[in-house]
Design a protein around this motif. Structure first.
Motif, short mmCIF file in Angstrom:
data_model
loop_
_atom_site.label_atom_id
_atom_site.label_comp_id
_atom_site.label_asym_id
_atom_site.label_seq_id
_atom_site.Cartn_x
_atom_site.Cartn_y
_atom_site.Cartn_z
N GLY A 305 57.43 11.73 9.92
CA GLY A 305 57.51 10.38 10.47
C GLY A 305 58.43 10.31 11.67
N THR A 306 59.56 10.99 11.60
CA THR A 306 60.51 11.01 12.71
C THR A 306 59.93 11.75 13.90
OG1 THR A 306 62.37 10.94 11.17
CG2 THR A 306 62.83 11.69 13.40
N ALA A 307 59.25 12.86 13.66
CA ALA A 307 58.62 13.62 14.74
C ALA A 307 57.50 12.81 15.40
CB ALA A 307 58.08 14.94 14.21
N SER A 308 56.80 12.02 14.61
CA SER A 308 55.75 11.16 15.16
C SER A 308 56.34 10.12 16.10
CB SER A 308 54.97 10.48 14.03
OG SER A 308 54.30 11.44 13.24
N ASN A 309 57.50 9.59 15.73
CA ASN A 309 58.18 8.64 16.62
C ASN A 309 58.57 9.31 17.93
OD1 ASN A 309 58.01 6.55 14.77
ND2 ASN A 309 60.01 7.00 13.85
N ALA A 310 59.04 10.57 17.83
CA ALA A 310 59.39 11.32 19.04
C ALA A 310 58.15 11.53 19.91
CB ALA A 310 60.01 12.66 18.66
N LEU A 311 57.03 11.79 19.27
CA LEU A 311 55.78 11.99 20.00
C LEU A 311 55.41 10.74 20.79
CD1 LEU A 311 53.83 14.44 20.07
CD2 LEU A 311 52.45 13.25 18.36
N ASP A 312 55.61 9.57 20.20
CA ASP A 312 55.31 8.31 20.89
C ASP A 312 56.14 8.14 22.16
OD1 ASP A 312 53.48 7.62 18.93
OD2 ASP A 312 54.93 6.45 17.77
N LEU A 313 57.38 8.62 22.11
CA LEU A 313 58.27 8.46 23.26
C LEU A 313 57.84 9.29 24.46
CD1 LEU A 313 61.70 8.57 21.40
CD2 LEU A 313 60.80 6.61 22.65
N LEU A 314 57.09 10.37 24.22
CA LEU A 314 56.74 11.28 25.30
C LEU A 314 55.67 10.71 26.24
CD1 LEU A 314 56.69 14.76 23.54
CD2 LEU A 314 58.50 13.70 24.87
N SER A 315 55.04 9.60 25.84
CA SER A 315 53.97 9.06 26.69
C SER A 315 54.47 8.62 28.06
CB SER A 315 53.31 7.87 25.98
OG SER A 315 54.25 6.83 25.72
N PHE A 345 49.53 15.22 11.59
CA PHE A 345 50.49 15.29 12.70
C PHE A 345 50.04 16.32 13.72
CE2 PHE A 345 54.13 17.49 14.61
CZ PHE A 345 54.72 16.44 15.30
N GLU A 346 49.59 17.47 13.26
CA GLU A 346 49.18 18.53 14.18
C GLU A 346 48.01 18.08 15.05
OE1 GLU A 346 48.51 21.75 11.52
OE2 GLU A 346 50.57 22.50 11.67
N LEU A 347 47.07 17.36 14.48
CA LEU A 347 45.94 16.86 15.26
C LEU A 347 46.39 15.85 16.30
CD1 LEU A 347 43.22 16.45 12.48
CD2 LEU A 347 43.16 18.03 14.42
N ARG A 348 47.29 14.98 15.89
CA ARG A 348 47.79 13.95 16.80
C ARG A 348 48.64 14.55 17.91
NH1 ARG A 348 52.25 9.62 15.61
NH2 ARG A 348 52.07 8.37 17.48
N ALA A 349 49.38 15.61 17.60
CA ALA A 349 50.30 16.21 18.56
C ALA A 349 49.60 17.11 19.56
CB ALA A 349 51.38 16.99 17.82
N ARG A 350 48.43 17.61 19.22
CA ARG A 350 47.79 18.64 20.04
C ARG A 350 47.58 18.23 21.50
NH1 ARG A 350 42.94 21.07 16.98
NH2 ARG A 350 44.68 21.59 15.61
N PRO A 351 47.16 17.00 21.81
CA PRO A 351 46.98 16.65 23.24
C PRO A 351 48.25 16.72 24.07
CG PRO A 351 45.85 15.08 21.81
CD PRO A 351 46.70 15.92 20.92
N ILE A 352 49.42 16.55 23.43
CA ILE A 352 50.68 16.56 24.15
C ILE A 352 51.36 17.93 24.06
CG2 ILE A 352 53.03 15.59 24.21
CD1 ILE A 352 51.80 12.95 23.29
N LEU A 353 51.33 18.53 22.87
CA LEU A 353 52.05 19.79 22.65
C LEU A 353 51.18 21.02 22.87
CD1 LEU A 353 54.09 18.94 19.41
CD2 LEU A 353 54.63 18.42 21.81
N GLY A 354 49.87 20.82 22.99
CA GLY A 354 48.97 21.96 23.12
C GLY A 354 48.68 22.55 21.75
N THR A 355 47.88 23.60 21.75
CA THR A 355 47.51 24.25 20.51
C THR A 355 48.65 25.12 20.01
OG1 THR A 355 45.21 24.29 21.24
CG2 THR A 355 45.80 25.75 19.40
N ALA A 356 48.92 25.05 18.73
CA ALA A 356 50.00 25.87 18.15
C ALA A 356 49.65 27.34 18.27
CB ALA A 356 50.22 25.50 16.68
#
Length: 357
Positions: A305-315, A345-356
């Motif tokens: 949940g905390t990492a997801s909040n961090a992901l939102d900030l990167l926009s 989380f991994e699916l949601r993060a992929r557009p920003i963080l790239g593929t693991a």
């Protein structure tokens, strides 16, 4: 010094016109050894160097300081990717030509060299923020050379702190410790407790990455002592007035994370999140550290949940440092890959963080 100005102008010109070529340059930790050695030799030889930065007293120096403040504000709010090109353009087309003028008072020239050093260092940080690590290294090296001409030991220490941060973050913590120690030697007699606080914190980061808990803890203690004896930003060099106990909290959280001291990392990262509501890059990084602290304590739901909040900030932030902090967290999720919340989380993060990897 003419050679340094020529190198700086060429670096800036090529950066603007052919950035893809420079961005491909690798970071080479050993390339920092000679500038560090040259700086320490200058430190021994130039006992007359001013200990604290002089205050801008009008004219071009005051104008340049105003531009530096503006760029710093933009960098902190939006990340280096959004402001780097403007900094490089100003540095190479405005500030470097000023320094080539012959009829300039010595005092003003030294102040302008110091200002150029600060701006080159900021260009380095912004390049770091866009993952152009070799370019970041080259700007920081030029910044240190300019700073020697300006003679400002406080700023010199801060440039070495930036080099230390870069080296440790890119997997060269022994070099990071060496650079931090060079910075401590630079700043210890400069009358800047806040500058020394940052340098001890950088040493702690390096020691923690090396797994040396004793030295890391001692360096954090030294950083805290420097903070305690500072009489506040108004009594310090303008180059370190952004430093405070919130800065130390954020850096200490990273140290405790790397040492596996999760409860301390959680407390300090949470304090950093609360203190930096208007600085999205710092928010994103501290939330990533907080997420890791939760994960180290087997609190998976809170971590994601905390990492997801961090992901939102990167926009709204162009910051590779923030992205890398979240990638570090994602890598730690591998043992939990089977959990639905992790897969989501991994699916949601992929557009920003790239593929693991």
């Amino acid at each position: 010094m003419g050679e340094t100005l020529h190198t700086l102008a060429e670096l800036g010109s090529t950066d603007i016109s052919r950035r893809s070529l420079l961005g491909a340059m690798p970071f080479v930790a050993t390339a920092l050894m000679d500038p560090q050695r040259q700086w320490l030799l200058w430190l021994i030889e130039d006992d007359q160097a001013p200990r604290l930065a002089a205050v801008a007293d009008g004219g071009p120096v005051e104008q340049v300081h105003a531009v530096i403040d503006m760029f710093d504000e933009m960098d902190n709010r939006f990340g280096g990717g959004g402001v780097r090109a403007s900094i490089v353009h100003y540095l190479s087309t405005q500030l470097a030509p000023m320094l080539q003028q012959r009829n300039m008072p010595t005092h003003q020239r030294r102040l302008l060299y110091t200002s150029a050093a600060k701006m080159a260092a900021t260009a380095g940080w912004c390049s770091y923020d866009t993952a152009d690590y070799g370019l970041a290294e080259r700007y920081m090296i030029q910044a240190l050379r300019l700073c020697a001409e300006g003679g400002d030991r406080v700023l010199g220490g801060q440039i070495l702190a930036g080099m230390s941060h870069l080296a440790t973050s890119l997997g060269n913590p022994a070099e990071g410790v060496s650079l931090a120690r060079a910075g401590i030697a630079t700043a210890k007699a400069a009358g800047s407790p806040l500058g020394l606080m940052r340098l001890h914190a950088m040493a702690a980061r390096g020691y923690a990455a090396l797994g040396d808990s004793r030295q890391a803890t001692a360096s954090l203690h030294a950083a805290g002592k420097r903070l305690d004896i500072s009489r506040g930003p108004a009594e310090e060099s303008p180059w370190v007035r952004f430093l405070d106990h919130h800065y130390l909290e954020a850096e200490a959280a990273l140290v405790h994370r790397d040492l596996g001291e999760a409860s301390q990392a959680e407390r300090l990262a949470n304090a950093s999140v609360e203190a930096n509501s208007d600085r999205r890059r710092r928010q994103a990084i501290s939330r990533s550290v907080l997420a890791t602290a939760f994960l180290q304590q087997d609190r998976l739901d809170e971590a994601v949940g905390t990492a997801s909040n961090a992901l939102d900030l990167l926009s709204g932030v162009h910051s590779e440092r923030s992205v890398q902090a979240l990638r570090d967290f994602r890598a730690r999720l591998v043992p939990h890959h089977g959990e639905p919340i992790v897969r989501e989380f991994e699916l949601r993060a992929r557009p920003i963080l790239g593929t693991a990897a």
